[in-house]
Design an enzyme around this catalytic site. Sequence first.
Site, PDB file in Angstrom:
ATOM      1  N   HIS A  19      45.070 -13.334  13.166  1.00  0.00           N
ATOM      2  CA  HIS A  19      44.938 -14.924  13.450  1.00  0.00           C
ATOM      3  C   HIS A  19      45.479 -14.893  15.097  1.00  0.00           C
ATOM      4  O   HIS A  19      44.833 -15.730  15.287  1.00  0.00           O
ATOM      5  CB  HIS A  19      46.150 -15.504  12.708  1.00  0.00           C
ATOM      6  N   LYS A  43      48.885 -21.927  -4.563  1.00  0.00           N
ATOM      7  CA  LYS A  43      48.511 -20.384  -4.340  1.00  0.00           C
ATOM      8  C   LYS A  43      49.685 -19.713  -4.307  1.00  0.00           C
ATOM      9  O   LYS A  43      49.746 -18.280  -4.063  1.00  0.00           O
ATOM     10  CB  LYS A  43      47.780 -20.583  -2.670  1.00  0.00           C
ATOM     11  N   ARG A  92      35.795 -12.464   9.810  1.00  0.00           N
ATOM     12  CA  ARG A  92      36.020 -11.091   9.847  1.00  0.00           C
ATOM     13  C   ARG A  92      34.679 -10.135   9.409  1.00  0.00           C
ATOM     14  O   ARG A  92      34.387  -9.287   9.873  1.00  0.00           O
ATOM     15  CB  ARG A  92      37.200 -10.646   8.815  1.00  0.00           C
ATOM     16  N   SER A 130      46.189 -11.461   5.182  1.00  0.00           N
ATOM     17  CA  SER A 130      47.307 -11.748   4.972  1.00  0.00           C
ATOM     18  C   SER A 130      47.823 -11.116   3.538  1.00  0.00           C
ATOM     19  O   SER A 130      48.743 -10.696   3.231  1.00  0.00           O
ATOM     20  CB  SER A 130      47.727 -13.380   5.050  1.00  0.00           C
TER      21      SER A 130
END
Length: 166
Positions: A19, A43, A92, A130
């Site tokens: 990030h 989440k 990514r 993450s």
Amino acid sequence: MHNRKAVYPGSFDPITNGHIDIIQRGLKIFDNILIAVLENPNKRPLFTTKERVKMIQEIFSDQKNVEVKSFHGLLVRFAKENNAKVVMRGLRAISDFEYEFQLALMNRKLDPEIETFFMMPNVKYSFLSSNLVKEVSMLGGCLKGLVPEAIEARLKNKTYNSYKKL
Ligand code: ADP
């Protein structure tokens, strides 16, 4: 020339060097970056929204052109309320592409004035997420070079405490 501001939205649970790489690249293009931390109780994030915002603020404490806020609801609405016309996202791998493509076109339908801007991180972060970082921390692995040291310490603390509760 008017001020160019981009919103960089995400969960940031927690922020990683991937990030940070995207934010630093973005700062070469935009005058201001507003990091928008998604409030996503569904989440079940490891860090609370407040914690995620605070950790990012600490990392960018001496950079006046980086701001951090939490948000919920429609991203395009949040962008407009904050006078930003660009949404910045990181790509990514090809696996990110399909979801990001859908999201960008949905956001364009919701507000045609907002553009999505994509950037690729340094290849060394292109496998980093993450979720993976949380998993490695939980299993006691070393995260050196993947998250800032302060974040690694916070992760160790958090995952150790959540382990104890199991
Ligand atoms: P998610 O949408 O999975 O909750 P995050 O909140 O972690 O994603 O990330 C926000 C944005 O940052 C997304 O555009 C995501 O593709 C990007 N991103 C996440 N990790 C990296 C990384 N290692 N390198 C580049 N971009 C990344």
